[in-house]
Design a protein around this motif. Structure first.
Motif, PDB file in Angstrom:
ATOM      1  N   TYR A  35       4.307 -35.519  24.326  1.00 48.38           N
ATOM      2  CA  TYR A  35       4.238 -36.043  25.695  1.00 48.38           C
ATOM      3  C   TYR A  35       5.484 -35.728  26.503  1.00 48.38           C
ATOM      4  O   TYR A  35       5.536 -36.028  27.692  1.00 48.38           O
ATOM      5  CB  TYR A  35       3.960 -37.544  25.663  1.00 48.38           C
ATOM      6  CG  TYR A  35       2.496 -37.847  25.519  1.00 48.38           C
ATOM      7  CD1 TYR A  35       1.749 -38.294  26.585  1.00 48.38           C
ATOM      8  CD2 TYR A  35       1.837 -37.640  24.303  1.00 48.38           C
ATOM      9  CE1 TYR A  35       0.398 -38.553  26.469  1.00 48.38           C
ATOM     10  CE2 TYR A  35       0.479 -37.891  24.168  1.00 48.38           C
ATOM     11  CZ  TYR A  35      -0.232 -38.345  25.253  1.00 48.38           C
ATOM     12  OH  TYR A  35      -1.577 -38.591  25.128  1.00 48.38           O
ATOM     13  N   LEU A  38       5.128 -31.702  28.511  1.00 53.13           N
ATOM     14  CA  LEU A  38       4.569 -31.524  29.846  1.00 53.13           C
ATOM     15  C   LEU A  38       5.589 -32.039  30.863  1.00 53.13           C
ATOM     16  O   LEU A  38       5.504 -33.159  31.364  1.00 53.13           O
ATOM     17  CB  LEU A  38       3.248 -32.289  29.975  1.00 53.13           C
ATOM     18  CG  LEU A  38       2.393 -32.031  31.215  1.00 53.13           C
ATOM     19  CD1 LEU A  38       2.086 -30.557  31.376  1.00 53.13           C
ATOM     20  CD2 LEU A  38       1.107 -32.836  31.138  1.00 53.13           C
ATOM     21  N   TYR A  43       3.854 -33.986  36.570  1.00 56.95           N
ATOM     22  CA  TYR A  43       3.288 -34.064  35.222  1.00 56.95           C
ATOM     23  C   TYR A  43       4.246 -34.748  34.242  1.00 56.95           C
ATOM     24  O   TYR A  43       3.826 -35.199  33.173  1.00 56.95           O
ATOM     25  CB  TYR A  43       2.954 -32.672  34.695  1.00 56.95           C
ATOM     26  CG  TYR A  43       1.849 -31.979  35.454  1.00 56.95           C
ATOM     27  CD1 TYR A  43       0.541 -32.451  35.386  1.00 56.95           C
ATOM     28  CD2 TYR A  43       2.097 -30.861  36.228  1.00 56.95           C
ATOM     29  CE1 TYR A  43      -0.488 -31.819  36.069  1.00 56.95           C
ATOM     30  CE2 TYR A  43       1.080 -30.213  36.928  1.00 56.95           C
ATOM     31  CZ  TYR A  43      -0.208 -30.701  36.837  1.00 56.95           C
ATOM     32  OH  TYR A  43      -1.213 -30.076  37.523  1.00 56.95           O
ATOM     33  N   SER A  46       3.730 -38.065  32.159  1.00 52.78           N
ATOM     34  CA  SER A  46       3.115 -38.243  30.839  1.00 52.78           C
ATOM     35  C   SER A  46       4.080 -38.901  29.859  1.00 52.78           C
ATOM     36  O   SER A  46       3.667 -39.686  29.001  1.00 52.78           O
ATOM     37  CB  SER A  46       2.628 -36.907  30.290  1.00 52.78           C
ATOM     38  OG  SER A  46       3.701 -35.998  30.154  1.00 52.78           O
ATOM     39  N   GLY A 137      -3.266 -29.004  31.592  1.00 51.35           N
ATOM     40  CA  GLY A 137      -2.168 -29.521  30.789  1.00 51.35           C
ATOM     41  C   GLY A 137      -2.574 -30.280  29.541  1.00 51.35           C
ATOM     42  O   GLY A 137      -1.706 -30.762  28.800  1.00 51.35           O
ATOM     43  N   TYR A 140      -1.034 -29.715  25.991  1.00 51.65           N
ATOM     44  CA  TYR A 140       0.289 -30.247  25.665  1.00 51.65           C
ATOM     45  C   TYR A 140       0.174 -31.597  24.952  1.00 51.65           C
ATOM     46  O   TYR A 140       0.977 -31.910  24.072  1.00 51.65           O
ATOM     47  CB  TYR A 140       1.114 -30.456  26.934  1.00 51.65           C
ATOM     48  CG  TYR A 140       1.634 -29.208  27.589  1.00 51.65           C
ATOM     49  CD1 TYR A 140       2.788 -28.582  27.123  1.00 51.65           C
ATOM     50  CD2 TYR A 140       0.981 -28.649  28.675  1.00 51.65           C
ATOM     51  CE1 TYR A 140       3.278 -27.431  27.732  1.00 51.65           C
ATOM     52  CE2 TYR A 140       1.452 -27.500  29.296  1.00 51.65           C
ATOM     53  CZ  TYR A 140       2.605 -26.899  28.813  1.00 51.65           C
ATOM     54  OH  TYR A 140       3.079 -25.761  29.413  1.00 51.65           O
ATOM     55  N   ARG A 168       2.680 -25.131  19.800  1.00 45.53           N
ATOM     56  CA  ARG A 168       3.014 -26.473  20.278  1.00 45.53           C
ATOM     57  C   ARG A 168       3.426 -27.379  19.132  1.00 45.53           C
ATOM     58  O   ARG A 168       4.455 -28.075  19.202  1.00 45.53           O
ATOM     59  CB  ARG A 168       1.813 -27.075  21.007  1.00 45.53           C
ATOM     60  CG  ARG A 168       2.056 -28.479  21.544  1.00 45.53           C
ATOM     61  CD  ARG A 168       0.771 -29.227  21.774  1.00 45.53           C
ATOM     62  NE  ARG A 168       0.126 -29.644  20.531  1.00 45.53           N
ATOM     63  CZ  ARG A 168      -0.950 -30.411  20.475  1.00 45.53           C
ATOM     64  NH1 ARG A 168      -1.533 -30.813  21.588  1.00 45.53           N
ATOM     65  NH2 ARG A 168      -1.470 -30.763  19.305  1.00 45.53           N
TER      66      ARG A 168
END
Length: 332
Positions: A35, A38, A43, A46, A137, A140, A168
């Motif tokens: 989290y 992003l 954004y 998040s 997004g 992510y 990721r």
């Protein structure tokens, strides 16, 4: 014999690559790190959403999910004050909206919330129609298995999302190994209860912005030309092709809230000039409560700062209207 060895080599290489990618895709890692990936513009909210869900001691009784329409149109602090002025027991309200449409993002954030909290009501944004694309997004934030189990039919983001999962996860894991205490020391209870930009921007500038009716009409005419499917009924087959991926996530959201015995409502936040609610919408057809302003509200040029977003005046009116609806639903 040589060709056989070459074939065996390439098959072994392919199997090894698939195995490595699969293992990396399922690497366990700290969701909090995801989290924080992003981190572009608004954004970045998040990260606060994760902290508000996991680290704050303040309960969450009502949660809003949506796009920039809800981000700009609902001030959770104002809603909370208005609700609590009418109820004996205080309720805590949050706005977990993030810019850009895509029900996969809404599902991801609602799932995050329901893993730790049981709110009395979740309010989900509704527009003139569903989007044709999912959120850019989500890869992510979402769990690896959720990305793998995403709808396939006309989900144009599926390949890109899956391709990004290994890097990721590996990035998150390496960060966790390299800095095992950096983020953990920040995990305290000092998390802001609200994170809004409906009445003012994050830098403090007021959103008391107005635009002429002529300009709003010009923007709507341009949008009708660019995306006529948003405003007009479509044949069943075309509606399915356009909206299947997002509608599948709507069904998953409904199933998830039902399984947790959490009430779900829709909040109608369309563009300026809208004169009717969507006639063929799966959640409305299933009698999910719809919260909306009088249709005349969506024709007012003084409450919009552009075609799709309310200004400060509009956000105040909408927040107070929604607060009254929430009181009625909670009281009953």
């Amino acid at each position: 014999m040589k060709s056989y060895k070459n074939l065996r080599f390439w098959i072994l290489s392919l199997v090894t690559a698939i195995l490595v990618i699969s293992i990396v895709s399922l690497i366990p890692h700290d969701g909090y790190l995801r989290y924080q990936l992003l981190d572009v513009g608004t954004y970045k909210k998040s990260k606060w959403i994760y902290e508000r869900v996991h680290f704050s001691k303040t309960p969450i009784d009502v949660a809003f999910f949506g796009t920039s329409h809800t981000l700009n149109g609902i001030d959770s602090e104002l809603v909370e004050k208005s609700v609590n002025a009418q109820l004996d027991t205080p309720r805590h309200v949050v706005n977990f909206s993030i810019p850009h449409f895509g029900r996969d993002m809404h599902y991801t954030l609602i799932k995050l919330l329901l893993e730790k909290h049981k709110p009395e009501l979740i309010v989900l944004e509704l527009r003139e129609s569903e989007a044709r694309d999912l959120h850019p997004g989500t890869h992510y934030l979402a769990d690896s298995l959720d990305l793998l189990n995403a709808p396939l039919i006309l989900n144009l983001r599926y390949p890109g999302n899956i391709i990004r999962v290994p890097s990721r996860n590996l990035k998150s894991l390496l960060h966790e190994l390299a800095y095992p205490f950096t983020d953990k020391v920040l995990r305290n209870d000092d998390v802001a209860d609200h994170n809004n930009m409906a009445l003012s921007f994050y830098d403090g500038r007021s959103r008391d912005i107005f635009i002429s009716r002529e300009e709003l009409e010009k923007q709507r005419a341009a949008e009708q030309k660019a995306a006529p499917y948003k405003y007009q009924p479509l044949p069943e087959w075309k509606s399915y092709l356009f909206y299947n991926a997002n509608i599948e996530y709507l069904k998953k959201i409904k199933a998830l809230t039902d399984s947790k015995n959490v009430r779900l409502a829709l909040l109608f936040l369309p563009e300026y000039g809208t004169t009717s609610i969507p006639l063929r919408h799966p959640l409305i057809q299933r009698d999910i409560p719809l919260i909306k302003a009088p249709m005349s509200f969506y024709q007012r040029d003084d409450v919009f700062n552009d075609l799709g977003h309310l200004n400060k005046r509009g956000a105040i009116v909408m927040s107070e209207l929604v607060a009254g609806e929430i009181v009625g639903r909670i009281a009953n």
